[in-house]
Write an enzyme that holds these catalytic residues in place. Structure first.
Site, PDB file in Angstrom:
ATOM      1  CG  ASN A 165      -1.942  -1.116   1.147  1.00  0.00           C
ATOM      2  OD1 ASN A 165      -2.478  -1.416   0.092  1.00  0.00           O
ATOM      3  ND2 ASN A 165      -2.206  -1.755   2.271  1.00  0.00           N
ATOM      4  CB  CYS A 166      -0.087   4.713  -0.797  1.00  0.00           C
ATOM      5  SG  CYS A 166       0.588   6.350  -0.979  1.00  0.00           S
ATOM      6  N   PRO A 167       2.852   4.387   0.865  1.00  0.00           N
ATOM      7  CG  PRO A 167       4.709   5.571   1.755  1.00  0.00           C
ATOM      8  CD  PRO A 167       3.464   4.785   2.152  1.00  0.00           C
ATOM      9  CG  LEU A 168       5.529   0.305   1.643  1.00  0.00           C
ATOM     10  CD1 LEU A 168       5.116  -0.998   2.302  1.00  0.00           C
ATOM     11  CD2 LEU A 168       6.967   0.613   1.951  1.00  0.00           C
TER      12      LEU A 168
ATOM     13  CG  ASP B  69      -2.472   1.244  -3.165  1.00  0.00           C
ATOM     14  OD1 ASP B  69      -3.700   1.371  -2.993  1.00  0.00           O
ATOM     15  OD2 ASP B  69      -1.635   2.050  -2.732  1.00  0.00           O
TER      16      ASP B  69
END
Length: 77
Positions: free
Chosen positions: A13-16, A40
């Site tokens: 999920n953000c920001p990964l 995502d």
């Protein structure tokens, strides 16, 4: 589409996804293409904004039902 490196960002999920993308782009040469697969939903807007801000070229975006595939050409410095 041909690519030089692939990044599997499924389940992140953000920001990964963006952070992993930055790292993967640092490992390839300018002009080479990175393929990113993400799950995502927010990654669609994130990668569009990321490429616009950094000067990398978003060559292709494929929105599947549960996966998104991006092809990004690294900018030549």
């Amino acid at each position: 589409m041909e690519f030089d490196k692939e990044l599997n960002a499924r389940g992140l999920n953000c920001p990964l996804p963006i952070l992993r993308c930055k790292k993967a782009l640092a490992e390839i040469e300018g002009g080479q293409v990175l393929k990113v697969i993400a799950t995502d939903r927010g990654s669609v807007k994130d990668f569009q904004a990321f490429c616009k801000q950094t000067g990398h070229e978003l060559l292709s975006l494929d929105e599947g039902e549960s996966e998104f595939t991006f092809f990004i050409r690294k900018r030549v410095s």
